[in-house]
Design a protein around this motif. Structure first.
Motif, PDB file in Angstrom:
ATOM      1  N   HIS A 133       0.673  -1.210  -0.130  1.00  0.00           N
ATOM      2  CA  HIS A 133       0.092  -0.039  -0.091  1.00  0.00           C
ATOM      3  C   HIS A 133       0.748   1.282   0.034  1.00  0.00           C
ATOM      4  O   HIS A 133       0.271   2.328  -0.183  1.00  0.00           O
ATOM      5  N   VAL A 134       2.064   1.015   0.037  1.00  0.00           N
ATOM      6  CA  VAL A 134       3.133   2.216   0.169  1.00  0.00           C
ATOM      7  C   VAL A 134       3.551   2.663  -1.354  1.00  0.00           C
ATOM      8  O   VAL A 134       3.993   1.677  -2.077  1.00  0.00           O
ATOM      9  N   SER A 135       3.433   3.905  -1.503  1.00  0.00           N
ATOM     10  CA  SER A 135       3.774   4.083  -3.188  1.00  0.00           C
ATOM     11  C   SER A 135       5.042   3.839  -3.374  1.00  0.00           C
ATOM     12  O   SER A 135       6.196   4.255  -2.349  1.00  0.00           O
ATOM     13  N   MET A 136       5.389   3.579  -4.505  1.00  0.00           N
ATOM     14  CA  MET A 136       6.804   3.373  -5.081  1.00  0.00           C
ATOM     15  C   MET A 136       7.871   4.385  -4.894  1.00  0.00           C
ATOM     16  O   MET A 136       8.915   4.308  -4.600  1.00  0.00           O
ATOM     17  N   TRP A 137       7.345   5.595  -5.339  1.00  0.00           N
ATOM     18  CA  TRP A 137       8.175   6.750  -5.133  1.00  0.00           C
ATOM     19  C   TRP A 137       8.321   7.216  -3.864  1.00  0.00           C
ATOM     20  O   TRP A 137       9.625   7.756  -3.764  1.00  0.00           O
ATOM     21  N   ILE A 138       7.680   6.919  -2.794  1.00  0.00           N
ATOM     22  CA  ILE A 138       8.177   7.271  -1.390  1.00  0.00           C
ATOM     23  C   ILE A 138       9.414   6.391  -1.277  1.00  0.00           C
ATOM     24  O   ILE A 138      10.315   6.977  -0.551  1.00  0.00           O
ATOM     25  N   TRP A 139       9.589   5.149  -1.283  1.00  0.00           N
ATOM     26  CA  TRP A 139      10.682   4.420  -1.193  1.00  0.00           C
ATOM     27  C   TRP A 139      11.878   4.708  -1.909  1.00  0.00           C
ATOM     28  O   TRP A 139      13.062   4.815  -1.395  1.00  0.00           O
ATOM     29  N   THR A 140      11.508   5.077  -3.326  1.00  0.00           N
ATOM     30  CA  THR A 140      12.591   5.917  -4.047  1.00  0.00           C
ATOM     31  C   THR A 140      13.270   6.935  -3.535  1.00  0.00           C
ATOM     32  O   THR A 140      14.483   7.164  -3.401  1.00  0.00           O
ATOM     33  N   VAL A 141      12.610   7.976  -3.067  1.00  0.00           N
ATOM     34  CA  VAL A 141      12.720   9.211  -2.343  1.00  0.00           C
ATOM     35  C   VAL A 141      13.666   8.822  -1.132  1.00  0.00           C
ATOM     36  O   VAL A 141      14.911   9.205  -0.760  1.00  0.00           O
ATOM     37  N   ILE A 142      13.165   7.823  -0.229  1.00  0.00           N
ATOM     38  CA  ILE A 142      13.836   7.357   1.080  1.00  0.00           C
ATOM     39  C   ILE A 142      15.245   7.097   0.763  1.00  0.00           C
ATOM     40  O   ILE A 142      16.345   7.131   1.136  1.00  0.00           O
ATOM     41  N   PHE A 143      15.533   5.841  -0.181  1.00  0.00           N
ATOM     42  CA  PHE A 143      16.820   5.336  -0.536  1.00  0.00           C
ATOM     43  C   PHE A 143      17.517   6.509  -1.172  1.00  0.00           C
ATOM     44  O   PHE A 143      18.614   6.303  -1.179  1.00  0.00           O
TER      45      PHE A 143
END
Length: 474
Positions: A133-143
């Motif tokens: 349920h967590v958007s992919m772009w949020i992970w991309t920004v975190i990484f």
């Protein structure tokens, strides 16, 4: 006024402040392994086995290792003789021509900037399997933020973080090979099989079930798996005692990679039917590593491997941002980019170059809206092809350097590190790299990436010509 340089300065190019020599052999070897052990091994290996069959994959990876070793020997000779940051561009500038030096520097920048996109995209896809349920772009920004912080802190901090990130994957690969061999030899159970499979699967469908051609058509994927080894050359300008540490690191890294890659392929091929090794299109984590660990009976195999692959991807992105930013710094130090790009922080990292290179992660941010796997494959193709061009240039540089060295009355024994078997080593390395580059045209899905690279190379030469024309007219 030009600043004075001590012998320990990372560059002799009159930049506002030299990069710091903060890396040891330990850091160099892990930087090289960290750059190389990533998507190419954990995800690409299954694809190669599925296309070539087990024996074909072993030959492919062995050939890939041999090509990488020839290129690294050539690079070792150049890096020890001339340890500067932005190495290949500087060598190409001196031993091929200024236009090619400029093009190679930009191309290597593109290689890792495109790779940043693939690493963040793949890591975000994997995280989404845990947290749908967590958007992919949020992970991309975190990484992206994590890798950015590790890079701007200091060269020592970057090298230390890369050492530990790379160590996770090295330990995983060693564990995989050891447990796999124990399963092959029947010491531990494997997927309910009572009899040890030994190496039956290797030739169960014949030696080359798809013929010999796929061995050559997959060479680009295989060469990309070994890419990252040349980071030793980029880091030579920030290494303590390069004459001693660079050759040691090259030998240590290449032999470890050969054992890791070929050992991994043997284990996967012996334990799984080759058709089962390839990736399904729906899930990135259907890696052959997961299947083997699960069949051996390791609990949470998928979660363990997913975690390891995420750290592998972040480690490769960490190395990539380091390499690409140093290329930009080198262009600025030679006044081929505005001086702001060679601006260093107090801890000695090129802050503006790092920030600009981070924009290479943008394709990763777009991938949720536009087919992530199409973007992933095209970025992988661009990164692999540009890497092959850089490797080709390294071989040509060493060939030209050594001829100049002999013409000036020197002998090979006068060099602090000499690549063996000259001129066979650079010539064979060059020829194999050219063949690998051409193989990209045989895969229709990689053609957009191939044409993009050709256009980029042409634009580099054109902009260099315009830049120098303006400079001379001024």
């Amino acid at each position: 006024m030009q600043p004075s340089h001590s012998p320990n300065d990372a560059s002799h190019q009159g930049n506002s402040a030299p990069l710091k020599r903060a890396m040891s052999t330990r850091h160099l070897v892990m930087l090289s392994l960290g750059g190389a052990i990533g998507t190419g091994l954990f995800l690409g290996s299954g694809e190669v086995i599925a296309q070539t069959g087990p024996v074909g994959a072993i030959i492919s990876y062995f050939l890939g290792g041999l090509i990488a070793y020839m290129v690294m020997l050539c690079l070792g000779e150049l890096a020890v003789h001339m340890p500067v940051s932005g190495s290949f561009g500087e060598y190409a500038n001196k031993y091929i021509g200024p236009g090619t030096g400029y093009m190679i520097t930009w191309l290597y920048w593109l290689t890792w900037t495109a790779t940043l996109g693939t690493e963040f995209t793949a890591a975000a896809l994997l995280m989404q399997e845990w947290f749908p349920h967590v958007s992919m772009w949020i992970w991309t920004v975190i990484f992206a933020a994590l890798v950015f912080i590790l890079n701007i802190s200091s060269t020592r901090m970057f090298a230390e973080s890369e050492f530990w990130l790379a160590l996770i994957k090295v330990v995983t690969v060693i564990g995989f090979i050891v447990l796999g061999l124990m399963a092959i030899l029947g010491f531990i159970p494997f997927h309910g099989m009572e009899h040890a499979p030994l190496f039956h699967n290797l030739t169960a469908q014949g030696w080359f079930p798809q013929g010999l051609f796929p061995i050559f058509s997959t060479m680009l994927i295989v060469n990309f798996a070994f890419s990252g080894t040349e980071l030793i050359g980029v880091a030579a300008g920030e290494t303590e005692d390069p004459a001693k540490n660079v050759p040691k690191a090259i030998n240590a890294a290449i032999w470890r990679l050969l054992i890791f890659f070929v050992g991994t392929i043997v284990v996967i091929s012996a334990l799984l039917p080759y058709q089962q090794a390839g990736l399904s299109s729906s899930q990135v984590s259907s890696s052959p590593f997961v299947t083997v660990f699960a069949y051996i009976g390791i609990p949470y195999a998928e979660d363990i491997i997913r975690f390891v692959i995420i750290t592998a991807l972040l480690s490769a992105a960490n190395s990539g941002l380091y390499a690409a930013s140093r290329m930009m710094w080198a262009l600025s130090a030679k006044k081929q980019l505005p001086q702001v790009f060679s601006k260093l922080t107090k801890s000695g990292t090129p802050i503006v170059a790092i920030i600009v290179t981070m924009f290479g992660a943008i394709p990763g941010l777009l991938s949720e809206q536009f087919a992530p796997e199409t973007i992933f494959k095209n970025l992988l193709g661009i990164a692999a092809f540009t890497m092959v061009i850089v490797w080709t240039a390294i071989c040509l540089c060493q060939f030209n350097f050594r001829r100049q060295w002999y013409k000036s009355g020197h002998k090979a024994s006068d060099l602090r590190f000499a690549a063996p078997l000259f001129p066979i080593t650079p010539i064979l390395g060059f020829v194999f790299c050219v063949i690998t580059g051409i193989s990209m045209t045989q895969d229709s899905s990689m053609l957009p990436g191939f044409y993009s690279c050709i256009i980029f190379i042409a634009l580099c030469y054109l902009s260099h010509f315009v830049f120098y024309k303006n400079k001379s007219s001024n």
